[in-house]
Design an enzyme around this catalytic site. Structure first.
Site, PDB file in Angstrom:
ATOM      1  NE  ARG A 178      -3.424   2.316   2.873  1.00  0.00           N
ATOM      2  CZ  ARG A 178      -3.119   3.228   3.803  1.00  0.00           C
ATOM      3  NH1 ARG A 178      -2.073   3.065   4.594  1.00  0.00           N
ATOM      4  NH2 ARG A 178      -3.874   4.296   3.955  1.00  0.00           N
ATOM      5  CG  HIS A 198      -0.783   8.899   3.603  1.00  0.00           C
ATOM      6  ND1 HIS A 198      -0.925   7.566   3.857  1.00  0.00           N
ATOM      7  CD2 HIS A 198      -0.377   9.455   4.777  1.00  0.00           C
ATOM      8  CE1 HIS A 198      -0.605   7.298   5.125  1.00  0.00           C
ATOM      9  NE2 HIS A 198      -0.271   8.440   5.707  1.00  0.00           N
ATOM     10  CD  GLU A 229      -4.443   7.640   9.744  1.00  0.00           C
ATOM     11  OE1 GLU A 229      -3.893   8.695  10.089  1.00  0.00           O
ATOM     12  OE2 GLU A 229      -4.139   6.545  10.203  1.00  0.00           O
ATOM     13  CG  ASN A 239      -4.872   3.397   8.768  1.00  0.00           C
ATOM     14  OD1 ASN A 239      -5.031   2.391   8.075  1.00  0.00           O
ATOM     15  ND2 ASN A 239      -4.363   4.518   8.292  1.00  0.00           N
ATOM     16  CD  GLU A 299      -1.281   3.998   8.019  1.00  0.00           C
ATOM     17  OE1 GLU A 299      -1.014   4.475   9.141  1.00  0.00           O
ATOM     18  OE2 GLU A 299      -1.430   4.698   7.010  1.00  0.00           O
TER      19      GLU A 299
HETATM   20  C1  GBH Z   1      -0.901   7.110  10.830  1.00  0.00           C
HETATM   21  O1  GBH Z   1      -1.688   8.029  11.516  1.00  0.00           O
HETATM   22  C2  GBH Z   1      -0.508   7.692   9.512  1.00  0.00           C
HETATM   23  O2  GBH Z   1      -1.395   7.279   8.495  1.00  0.00           O
HETATM   24  C3  GBH Z   1       0.908   7.402   9.105  1.00  0.00           C
HETATM   25  O3  GBH Z   1       1.278   8.237   8.042  1.00  0.00           O
HETATM   26  C4  GBH Z   1       1.811   7.589  10.296  1.00  0.00           C
HETATM   27  O4  GBH Z   1       3.168   7.469   9.954  1.00  0.00           O
HETATM   28  C5  GBH Z   1       1.428   6.548  11.311  1.00  0.00           C
HETATM   29  O5  GBH Z   1       0.097   6.709  11.665  1.00  0.00           O
HETATM   30  C6  GBH Z   1       2.222   6.648  12.600  1.00  0.00           C
HETATM   31  O6  GBH Z   1       1.970   7.847  13.251  1.00  0.00           O
HETATM   32  O7  GBH Z   1      -1.754  12.774  19.672  1.00  0.00           O
HETATM   33  O8  GBH Z   1      -1.351  11.212  21.466  1.00  0.00           O
HETATM   34  O9  GBH Z   1      -3.590  12.023  21.043  1.00  0.00           O
HETATM   35  C7  GBH Z   1      -1.733   7.908  12.896  1.00  0.00           C
HETATM   36  C8  GBH Z   1      -3.077   8.274  13.452  1.00  0.00           C
HETATM   37  C9  GBH Z   1      -4.236   9.510  15.038  1.00  0.00           C
HETATM   38  C10 GBH Z   1      -2.565   8.034  15.823  1.00  0.00           C
HETATM   39  C11 GBH Z   1      -4.154  10.295  16.280  1.00  0.00           C
HETATM   40  C12 GBH Z   1      -2.426   8.865  17.087  1.00  0.00           C
HETATM   41  C13 GBH Z   1      -3.572  10.569  18.443  1.00  0.00           C
HETATM   42  C14 GBH Z   1      -2.503  10.317  19.437  1.00  0.00           C
HETATM   43  N1  GBH Z   1      -2.970   8.905  14.729  1.00  0.00           N
HETATM   44  N2  GBH Z   1      -3.657   9.547  17.420  1.00  0.00           N
HETATM   45  S1  GBH Z   1      -2.295  11.703  20.480  1.00  0.00           S
END
Ligand code: GBH
Length: 484
Positions: free
Chosen positions: A79, A122, A167, A296, A377
Site C-alpha cells: 500500500r 495521504h 485518515e 488504521n 495500518e
Molecule cells: C498514521 O496516523 C498515519 O497514516 C501514518 O502516516 C503515520 O506514519 C502513522 O500513523 C504513525 O503515526 O496525539 O497522542 O492524542 C496515525 C493516526 C491519530 C494516531 C491520532 C495517534 C492521536 C494520538 N494517529 N492519534 S495523540
C-alpha cells in the site's frame, strides 16, 4: 498474548504500507512542486529539528531495490500513496514525468507478484490548492475527483485496489484545528469545513473511479479509535467518550455508511457551522457504495473530563510551538494513561481495543453493508538500537505486531470479516511532526547511507506471511517485558 499457534483464513492478505511524502524524497525533481507538508516543514517549530521530506528514504530513486526487498520479505500487497503535488503540481495540470514514477513502481510490483494498493491522498495537498483555502474550500473536493481520474487513466489497467483518502480525521482536525499537521491552521470552523469537503472529495472520486472502471476495488481508509470512559459510572465520562467517538469515528463512518451525519455530533458542533457547508445531494455522493473499508488502528484511549493535575496527559510533543486540541467541541475532555505499556510515541499498547473495534465496526457498519475490512495500518515506533552491522533485534515491535495480529484473528472468530493486514510501515520514514526521530519500519533505514536492513520483526513477519500463521512465542514474553 498467548503462545499458541494460530492460522489465518485462506487468502488472508499480508502486506505493508508507506506514504509518498514519508519515503520518496526527490521533493524538487521532475516537475514536482510544494505540497502543504513541504511548506509546513519549513515553518519554525513545526517539525522536530526542522526535519523535512526532501530526501527521506530516497525511495523515488530506489523503488526497484525496495520492491525486490518487499518480495524477499514475502509481502503480498504493498500500500503506497501517490503524491498529488508530483502528479499535478499546481493541483490541476497533469505532470507526465511525475506520473511516470508511479507507472514504473506499479510495473515493478506487478513483475514481483506484489499487489499494488494505491491511496490517492495521504496528506500532501498541493500548496497551490492550499493557497486557495485548501480543504476548507469546497472546490478542492472537485479538484480531487479530477486528480483521481488522471491517476486512474495512467494506472487503472494495473492497479485494481484504490483507496481515496488516508485518515481524513488527521487531515481535517490535526491539520486545521490542532495545527499539529500541515497546513498548521488552528480554526475549528475550517476543520469542520475540511472534514465535510474531504468526505465530498472522497465521494466524488469514488463515483468517478466507479464510472470509469466498474470492476475496481474501491475503499476509504479511516483511523478509528476506541474511547472508553475512565469511570463508566460517571455521566460526564460517558459523555466525554461519546463526544470523542462522535468527532473521531462516527463523523466519517455515518455519512459514508448511512448517508447522514450523526445527530449528536451535529448538535455538539452546531455553533461551528458544519451544516452551512453541506449542500443538497452531498450526502448521496458521500455514501457512494464501496467495496472495502480500510481501518488504521494504533491505540484506544481512556477519556474523562475530571481534572487531575497529578496526571500529565500532554504526552511527549515534537513541536516547538503551541498546538491546540483537535477536538472542536469537547471542552475539557482529556485522555489519561491507564498504566498500559506505551510505544515510543507514548501511545498505549492495547491490542484488545483492535478486536473490539473490528467487532463493533462489523456489527454497526460494514457487516450490514456486506463489506470486508482490511487493516490498512497498524504498527509501533520504538527506540531501535542497531548492532554494529545495523541489525535491530526489535522484540518490542515484533510483540506489538504479534499481539495485534492475534487480536485480528480473535475478531474474525467473533464474526468480523477481516481480509488482510498491512503493517505500518515497510520502511523507517519521515514521521510527520516527529521528523526522523520515530521509527515505525519493519526495515531499518540508515539515513546517512540509505542502506536498508530488515529488523527482527521483518524476518518474523516474512515467515508469518508465508505460513499465513503465527508461530510465536517471541523472546519478549519469555523475558516478561511484553504487553500483558
Ligand atoms: C498514521 O496516523 C498515519 O497514516 C501514518 O502516516 C503515520 O506514519 C502513522 O500513523 C504513525 O503515526 O496525539 O497522542 O492524542 C496515525 C493516526 C491519530 C494516531 C491520532 C495517534 C492521536 C494520538 N494517529 N492519534 S495523540
Amino acid at each position: 498474548m498467548t503462545n499458541t499457534d494460530i492460522t489465518f483464513p485462506e487468502g488472508f492478505l499480508w502486506g505493508a504500507a508507506t506514504a509518498a511524502y514519508q519515503i520518496e524524497g526527490a521533493a524538487h525533481e521532475d516537475g514536482r512542486k510544494d505540497s502543504i507538508w513541504d511548506v509546513f516543514s519549513r515553518e519554525p517549530g513545526a517539525v522536530a529539528d526542522a526535519h523535512n521530506g526532501d530526501i527521506a528514504c530516497d525511495h523515488y530513486h530506489r523503488s526497484a531495490d525496495d520492491v525486490a526487498l518487499m518480495k524477499q520479505l514475502n509481502l503480498q500487497a504493498y500500500r503506497f500513496s501517490t503524491s498529488w503535488a508530483r502528479c499535478m503540481p499546481d493541483g490541476m495540470t497533469p505532470n507526465v514525468e511525475g506520473i511516470r514514477f508511479y507507472s514504473r513502481l506499479v510495473d515493478q510490483l506487478v513483475a514481483a507478484g506484489i499487489k499494488p494498493w494505491l491511496t490517492l491522498y495521504h496528506w500532501d495537498l498541493p500548496q497551490a490548492l492550499e493557497d486557495q483555502g485548501g480543504w476548507a474550500n469546497r472546490d478542492t473536493a472537485y479538484r480531487f475527483a479530477e486528480y483521481a481520474a488522471v491517476m486512474h487513466e495512467a494506472l487503472g489497467d494495473r492497479v485494481r485496489i484504490w483507496t481515496t483518502l488516508n485518515e481524513p480525521w488527521c487531515s481535517a482536525f490535526l491539520g486545521y484545528a490542532a495545527g499539529i499537521h500541515a497546513p498548521g491552521r488552528q480554526d475549528p470552523r475550517a476543520a469542520l469545513a475540511a472534514a465535510h469537503h474531504l468526505l465530498l472529495g472522497h465521494g466524488l472520486a469514488a463515483q468517478e473511479l466507479r464510472r470509469r472502471d466498474p470492476g475496481v476495488q474501491l475503499g476509504l481508509t479511516l483511523n478509528l479509535t476506541v474511547p472508553d470512559p475512565v469511570d463508566p459510572g460517571s455521566d460526564a465520562d460517558v459523555d466525554a467518550a461519546r463526544r470523542i467517538d462522535g468527532q473521531f469515528n462516527r463523523i466519517f463512518l455515518d455519512p459514508v455508511f448511512r448517508g447522514q451525519y450523526p445527530q449528536d455530533v451535529l448538535d455538539d458542533v452546531r455553533h461551528l457551522g458544519l451544516e452551512e457547508f453541506i449542500e443538497d445531494g452531498d450526502l448521496a455522493v458521500i455514501s457512494e457504495p464501496l467495496d472495502l473499508l480500510g481501518v488504521n488502528y494504533y491505540h484506544g484511549e481512556a477519556v474523562t473530563t475530571s481534572v487531575d493535575p497529578a496526571v500529565d496527559d500532554a504526552g511527549p510533543t515534537p513541536q516547538g510551538r503551541p498546538v491546540a486540541s483537535p477536538y472542536v467541541a469537547a471542552d475539557g475532555v482529556r485522555s489519561v494513561p491507564r498504566g498500559l505499556p506505551v510505544t515510543g510515541m507514548g501511545w498505549e499498547v492495547q491490542p484488545d481495543g483492535l478486536r473490539r473495534l473490528l467487532v463493533r465496526i462489523h456489527e454497526e457498519y460494514t457487516g450490514p453493508a456486506g463489506m470486508p475490512v482490511y487493516i490498512t495500518e497498524n504498527g509501533a515506533a520504538y527506540d531501535d538500537v542497531p548492532d554494529r552491522s545495523g541489525f535491530v533485534d526489535d522484540q518490542d515491535r515484533l510483540a506489538y505486531f504479534d499481539s495485534h495480529l492475534r487480536a485480528v484473528r480473535a475478531a474474525i472468530d467473533d464474526g468480523a470479516d477481516v481480509r488482510g493486514y498491512l503493517a505500518w510501515s515497510f520502511l523507517d520514514n519521515f514521521e510527520w511532526a516527529w521528523g526522523y526521530h520515530q521509527r515505525f519500519g519493519l526495515v531499518r533505514v540508515d539515513y546517512d547511507t540509505q542502506q536498508r536492513i530488515p529488523k527482527a520483526s521483518a524476518l518474523w513477519y516474512a515467515r508469518a506471511a508465508a505460513a499465513n500463521a503465527l508461530r510465536t512465542p517471541g523472546p519478549v514474553q519469555q523475558a516478561g517485558s511484553g504487553p500483558a
